[in-house]
Design a protein around this motif. Structure first.
Motif: not given
Length: 289
Positions: A136-137, A144-145, A157-159, A165-166
């Motif tokens: 993502a970076k 992505g998923m 992972a959420a943290r 997050a977007g």
């Protein structure tokens, strides 16, 4: 908290006399108390200098003693540096390894070279979310998923993925199953699956065997069970899409025929930090039957 370099140096000698390695102690002081490696190695050169630590030496001693009883420092601190990120980690989630940084490098390189440019990607068995964060970076305009069947892993992972997050959707489920709405559109899929053969788990270092989650380590009788599960779903890739997977040392010769039997092409080996085969990359034909 402020200490003299002489005080910290004496504390260091006492801790090392109890056991452990200088590398682990330096890591504890760096990640756990903010003492950078350069300052750590110069403690004895400037004994009158002052040293700023974010933790008291008594607390660091307690953490060190727990580590000497085979608890991973990463779990004790709840943090783990990986690439240029400081990741959250917790018991129940595999601790990211330096070798896996190279898996991200392989995937990023392949996405950069894609004729149509980088596209939709997925991370199967995301764990801490480290690979998803790296992708993502690297590709802020792509989405992505990140998939995992373990709810505790998804919370960690959420943290770690809060800053992106977007861009990244977290999905609960087993391998390809949660990705069904995107089947045929995935241009890059990465995975670091469990690959240690069940009979050899007992030989692992206690710091790994006794604390890291067995489901994230156990690859079945021959270590290849999860690879077979992933390879059974490669038709979910876009035509010309890439699959990049980390594997155990010495497993590449057994995996290459499985990749080929799944219909993948351009199978390539990539090496880890010590020059051992550690990753396989392969792509789908440009036109599936």
């Amino acid at each position: 908290m402020t200490f003299s370099a002489a005080t910290v140096s004496a504390w260091r000698r006492e801790r090392l006399a109890e056991g452990g390695t200088p590398t682990s102690l330096a890591w504890l002081l760096d990640v756990g108390a903010g003492l950078e490696p350069r300052a750590y190695h110069s403690l004895t050169l400037h004994p009158q200098a002052t040293v700023q630590l974010s933790r008291d030496l008594d607390e660091l001693t307690r953490l060190w003693h727990r580590h000497l009883k085979q608890e991973p420092l990463q779990y004790l601190l709840g943090r783990c540096p990986w690439r240029d990120f400081m990741l959250t980690v917790a018991p129940g989630v595999l601790i990211p390894r330096p070798e896996t940084e190279l898996l991200a490098d392989v995937a990023i390189s392949l996405m950069d070279k894609a004729p149509a440019g980088p596209g939709l990607w997925a991370d199967l068995g995301t764990g801490s979310g480290c690979l998803a964060l790296a992708l993502a970076k690297a590709f802020p305009k792509c989405h992505g998923m990140a998939v995992d069947q373990d709810s505790a892993a998804l919370k960690v992972a959420a943290r770690n993925l809060e800053s992106v997050a977007g861009q990244v959707r977290l999905l609960a489920g087993n391998w390809w199953q949660p990705l069904r709405p995107w089947w045929g559109r995935l241009t890059m899929v990465v995975s670091n699956p469990p690959y240690i053969p069940t009979p050899t788990l007992a030989q692992l270092d206690p710091v790994v065997r006794c604390h890291e989650p067995r489901p994230a380590l156990d690859g079945g009788p021959d270590g290849l069970g999860c690879f077979r599960a992933v390879l059974a779903g490669v038709s979910a890739l876009a035509p010309g899409g890439w699959l990049v997977m980390e594997h155990g040392q010495g497993q590449a010769p057994a995996l290459e025929p499985l990749f080929a039997a799944a219909g993948l092409r351009a199978i390539r080996r990539h090496q880890d930090l010590e020059g051992n085969d550690r990753f396989l990359a392969a792509c789908t034909p440009h036109h599936w039957p």
